[in-house]
Design a protein around this motif. Structure first.
Motif, PDB file in Angstrom:
ATOM      1  N   PRO A   1       0.798  -1.243   0.000  1.00  0.00           N
ATOM      2  CA  PRO A   1       0.000   0.000   0.000  1.00  0.00           C
ATOM      3  C   PRO A   1       0.829   1.290   0.000  1.00  0.00           C
ATOM      4  CG  PRO A   1       0.160  -0.811   2.227  1.00  0.00           C
ATOM      5  CD  PRO A   1       0.940  -1.793   1.362  1.00  0.00           C
ATOM      6  N   PHE A   2       1.978   1.265  -0.672  1.00  0.00           N
ATOM      7  CA  PHE A   2       2.857   2.442  -0.659  1.00  0.00           C
ATOM      8  C   PHE A   2       3.080   2.982  -2.067  1.00  0.00           C
ATOM      9  CE2 PHE A   2       4.541  -0.419   2.778  1.00  0.00           C
ATOM     10  CZ  PHE A   2       3.895   0.240   3.818  1.00  0.00           C
ATOM     11  N   CYS A   3       3.279   4.278  -2.148  1.00  0.00           N
ATOM     12  CA  CYS A   3       3.604   4.913  -3.424  1.00  0.00           C
ATOM     13  C   CYS A   3       4.468   6.141  -3.129  1.00  0.00           C
ATOM     14  CB  CYS A   3       2.339   5.314  -4.190  1.00  0.00           C
ATOM     15  SG  CYS A   3       1.235   6.407  -3.271  1.00  0.00           S
ATOM     16  N   VAL A   4       5.106   6.650  -4.170  1.00  0.00           N
ATOM     17  CA  VAL A   4       5.915   7.860  -4.013  1.00  0.00           C
ATOM     18  C   VAL A   4       5.009   9.067  -3.816  1.00  0.00           C
ATOM     19  CG1 VAL A   4       7.590   9.387  -5.126  1.00  0.00           C
ATOM     20  CG2 VAL A   4       7.765   6.905  -5.418  1.00  0.00           C
ATOM     21  N   LYS A   5       3.946   9.126  -4.635  1.00  0.00           N
ATOM     22  CA  LYS A   5       2.978  10.212  -4.567  1.00  0.00           C
ATOM     23  C   LYS A   5       1.662   9.715  -5.126  1.00  0.00           C
ATOM     24  CE  LYS A   5       2.599  13.518  -7.589  1.00  0.00           C
ATOM     25  NZ  LYS A   5       2.753  14.689  -8.487  1.00  0.00           N
TER      26      LYS A   5
END
Length: 368
Positions: free
Chosen positions: A11-15
């Protein structure tokens, strides 16, 4: 042992992109490491279940899974392989965003056993990418694609998006052709959906969409329909066949994981918000279990199966439910045939070209 598909959610992203309503957000390296450790523990907790199945496909999605370090990805696959028997020819996919990988990371992914990449491009136009809130340029994508080939990947999907604000028919045609020239094995071409809770919804949601189309800020319905038709015709010329409403592949490179979803193969989702279907019980991690009734199962069989261009099999429906599809859905089928939205093709019932244009309506007719 029954086949099982695994979905692992990162569930992670840069933006966060301006159209995205997926369960994802930026996070610190420490938070990502803590999540991976908990994820591996959760995977191993399914050891007893793992003994009942053999894993036919694995899909690592998000978010942006490629934001993880190579060692973190290795830890996840160590946990999977120590818990589940994984088929030697299993399709193993990781979603990748341009700008989040280098050659060393891609080589490590390949050595881990990942054999398919799904690269999120969306558009070859840098202005459109900026409009979407993407973190990369088209050149970043080209660099990532080239590195993936150098690392040994021979099964790559590219995600594309039509209906983007200010996108023209000519611009969409250019995007399709540029990507097709690269000859990825698979192309997913989706239309932008304005989802509630996103920055795009604030600008284009509810009654704003019609006004945005009037201002020609968004493509109108006729243009979107032409974009869809152009996609099929252009990609066919490049050797791709459409096997699902929004998916195109070279022969033998259809996404097996997605085909499993549409065929209602059992799947286990692990990670925050991941959904599962086991023994006709549907649940989201941390949520309540929904037991699917025979009617629920028939509904899913129809609206998922009709997404495939070949449609649903009458013989398989009878084998699965002990009743003929005509016995269950006779009136609906006759109505859809009369409107030329479905066609009878021997053992198969499938959408017509006209039916594909209004597929959501057609599928809704099969809900009890």
């Amino acid at each position: 042992m029954r086949p099982l598909e695994l979905y692992i959610h990162i569930p992670f992203c840069v933006k966060k992109c301006r159209y995205c309503d997926f369960l994802s957000a930026p996070a610190t390296p420490e938070a990502r490491q803590e999540y991976v450790m908990g994820l591996c523990q959760k995977i191993r907790s399914y050891y007893d279940l793992g003994g009942l199945y053999h894993v036919s496909s694995i899909f690592i999605g998000g978010g942006t899974p490629s934001i993880l370090e190579a060692q973190q990805m290795r830890s996840i696959f160590d946990a999977i392989r120590s818990t589940f028997p994984v088929d030697s020819d299993a399709e193993i996919t990781v979603e990748v965003n341009p700008g989040t990988v280098d050659k060393l990371k891609l080589m490590a992914y390949y050595n881990i056993g990942i054999n398919r990449l799904s690269i999120g491009l969306q558009s070859t136009d840098d202005q459109e990418l900026k409009m979407l809130g993407r973190i990369h340029t088209y050149q970043d994508f080209l660099d990532t694609y080239s590195l993936a080939r150098e690392a040994g990947f021979r099964n790559i999907n590219v995600d594309l998006m039509s209906g983007i604000p200010f996108q023209t028919l000519g611009g969409w045609e250019d995007t399709i052709k540029r990507v097709a020239e690269l000859a990825p094995e698979h192309i997913s071409a989706y239309s932008l959906i304005i989802e509630e809770g996103t920055p795009f919804y604030e600008k284009y949601g509810e009654g704003e969409r019609a006004e945005a189309r009037r201002r020609r800020e968004l493509p109108d319905e006729d243009t979107e329909r032409l974009m869809y038709q152009f996609t099929k015709n252009i990609l066919q010329n490049y050797g791709y066949h459409r096997y699902e409403i929004s998916n195109y592949a070279k022969e033998g490179y259809e996404c097996r994981h997605n085909l499993g979803y549409w065929n209602r193969t059992e799947y286990l989702g692990i990670g925050t918000g991941a959904a599962s279907l086991i023994n006709n019980q549907r649940f989201v991690e941390g949520g309540e279990i929904e037991v699917l009734t025979p009617q629920n199962q028939m509904e899913e069989y129809m609206f998922l199966g009709l997404r495939r261009i070949k449609g649903i099999s009458k013989a398989d429906f009878r084998r699965t439910f002990g009743r003929s599809v005509e016995n269950v859905y006779g009136k609906v089928l006759i109505h859809m045939y009369q409107k030329q939205l479905l066609e009878d093709a021997g053992d198969n019932i499938r959408l017509t070209e006209k039916g594909i244009d209004v597929s959501n309506y057609v599928m809704s007719e099969f809900l009890f």
